[in-house]
Design an enzyme around this catalytic site. Structure first.
Site, short mmCIF file in Angstrom:
data_model
loop_
_atom_site.label_atom_id
_atom_site.label_comp_id
_atom_site.label_asym_id
_atom_site.label_seq_id
_atom_site.Cartn_x
_atom_site.Cartn_y
_atom_site.Cartn_z
CE1 TYR A 199 21.90 49.12 104.69
CE2 TYR A 199 21.52 48.83 102.34
CZ TYR A 199 21.60 48.31 103.62
OH TYR A 199 21.38 46.98 103.81
CE LYS A 227 24.29 46.56 106.20
NZ LYS A 227 24.32 46.05 107.59
CB ILE A 255 16.92 39.95 110.14
CG1 ILE A 255 16.32 40.55 108.86
CG2 ILE A 255 17.60 38.62 109.82
CD1 ILE A 255 17.35 41.01 107.84
CG PHE A 310 21.05 41.05 113.14
CD1 PHE A 310 20.77 40.54 111.89
CD2 PHE A 310 21.10 40.16 114.22
CE1 PHE A 310 20.56 39.18 111.70
CE2 PHE A 310 20.89 38.81 114.03
CZ PHE A 310 20.62 38.32 112.77
CB SER A 331 23.07 44.19 102.14
OG SER A 331 22.17 44.50 101.10
#
Ligand code: UD1
Length: 338
Positions: free
Chosen positions: A147, A151, A12, A80, A124
């Protein structure tokens, strides 16, 4: 603006760098290259026609991060960089918490020390945990794997930092399922090893690197029994970053949260059919049991981003497949090593 893009060599990140340069921003990249090949840099330069300054180090290195901010004028950061494989995070939680949290802390510490006020953060849909259907930004956040928790935690850290220093301007962007590639076919997603995600796997089946797709379950309470996801073209997603970057300068509040998705779910079998249309032949698949941890349905309510950013996704699932296929055909083994 002079924009530092962390993870700018990634999937991205690379597409966003191209759009930033096209919009007239000056871009510098920091990337550890743990999950990206250096040859992506030349590809980005080939599209933009401009030299791209790249700093190859890991943001968890506080001293290098500090030296970068001390030596470069930076107006804004798009962050990112981070580890992102769900299964790997279950097996290696300590690595995920250490890497993802320490890199963000190191980055924000250097930003504050050098008076950089604007940050756009890669979050996310995973922060909606098992409640990802028609998700609006005010939904409670939680996660189902390490994970996802990194976030959730990074978002919380950034909200707390924004509350303590209301002169900061921070955008938390919650991505749904990014797929597709730049229309040139020269940059795209290049997973290392066996792809975890649906579209990269399909692309490798199409190009002959894998025999067939395993469809993880056809007994979900969905239209055709397979999982439904909100796939968003990486170019639309990149455009969402520019919209957020331009918007945060005029925001009244220090922290804003925006979903970036299309709002339209597509099933696994619908995606298999769409990719087959792009390739010009049906792609082989078989139904296998559900993948542990998967949910039935995930799609965004993107209306806040539409209203506040003037942004919406414009590309179709067929565009996503056509662009992925162009990239995969031109680069069957991904980016070259050198
Ligand atoms: C996963 C992550 C998400 C991350 C995203 C990156 C979770 C639980 N999952 O999303 O955080 O942001 O990747 O794009 O947080 N499928 C198959 N066969 C395959 C691969 C996938 O049938 O070989 C199915 C899956 O069961 C799912 C759909 O395809 O229904 C999409 O899967 P995938 O591309 O892996 O993305 P997510 O699991 O939605």
């Amino acid at each position: 603006m002079r924009v530092l893009v962390s993870g700018g060599a990634g999937y991205i990140g690379s597409h966003t760098v191209v759009q930033l340069v096209a919009a007239g921003h000056e871009v510098l990249v920091v990337d550890s290259f743990v999950n990206a090949k250096p040859s992506v840099v030349g590809r980005i330069e080939g599209i933009t026609g401009q030299h791209l300054p790249v700093h190859a180090f890991d943001l968890t290195d506080k001293d290098k991060t500090e030296r970068l901010f001390a030596s470069e004028r930076i107006d804004a950061v798009i962050h990112f960089a981070g580890l992102k494989a769900v299964g790997e995070s279950v097996a290696m939680p300590l690595e995920y918490y250490t890497n993802n949290l320490e890199s963000t802390l190191s980055l924000v510490r250097a930003m504050l020390r050098h008076d950089v006020r604007k940050l756009v953060f890669s979050s996310s849909a995973t922060v909606y945990g098992t409640d990802q259907d028609g998700a609006t930004e005010d939904r409670t956040t939680f996660a189902t794997n390490p994970y996802g928790w990194t976030k959730v935690m990074q978002e919380q850290i950034l909200r707390d930092i924004g509350a303590a220093d209301p002169t900061l301007r921070i955008a938390l962007l919650r991505y749904f399922n990014p797929v597709g590639a730049h229309v040139s076919g020269t940059i795209g997603e290049d997973p290392q090893g066996i792809p975890n995600n649906l579209v990269p796997y399909l692309a490798q089946v199409a190009v002959g690197r894998r025999d067939q797709l395993d469809v993880f379950g056809d007994d979900y309470p969905t239209r055709d029994g397979t999982g439904e996801r909100d796939y968003i073209h990486v170019e639309d997603l990149a455009a969402g970053h520019l919209a957020a970057l331009h918007r945060i300068g005029t925001m009244d509040e220090p922290v804003a949260t925006w979903n970036l998705g299309t709002g339209r779910p597509t099933s696994v079998l619908e995606m298999v059919a769409a990719f087959g249309r792009a390739v010009g032949r049906e792609l082989p698949y078989r139904i296998v049991p559900r993948r542990p941890g998967d949910i039935a349905v995930s799609y965004a309510d993107p209306s806040r981003a539409e209203a506040e950013l003037g942004w919406r996704a414009t590309r179709s699932v067929d565009d996503m497949c056509a662009d992925t296929w162009r990239w995969q055909q031109a680069n069957p083994q991904g980016y070259p090593d050198a």
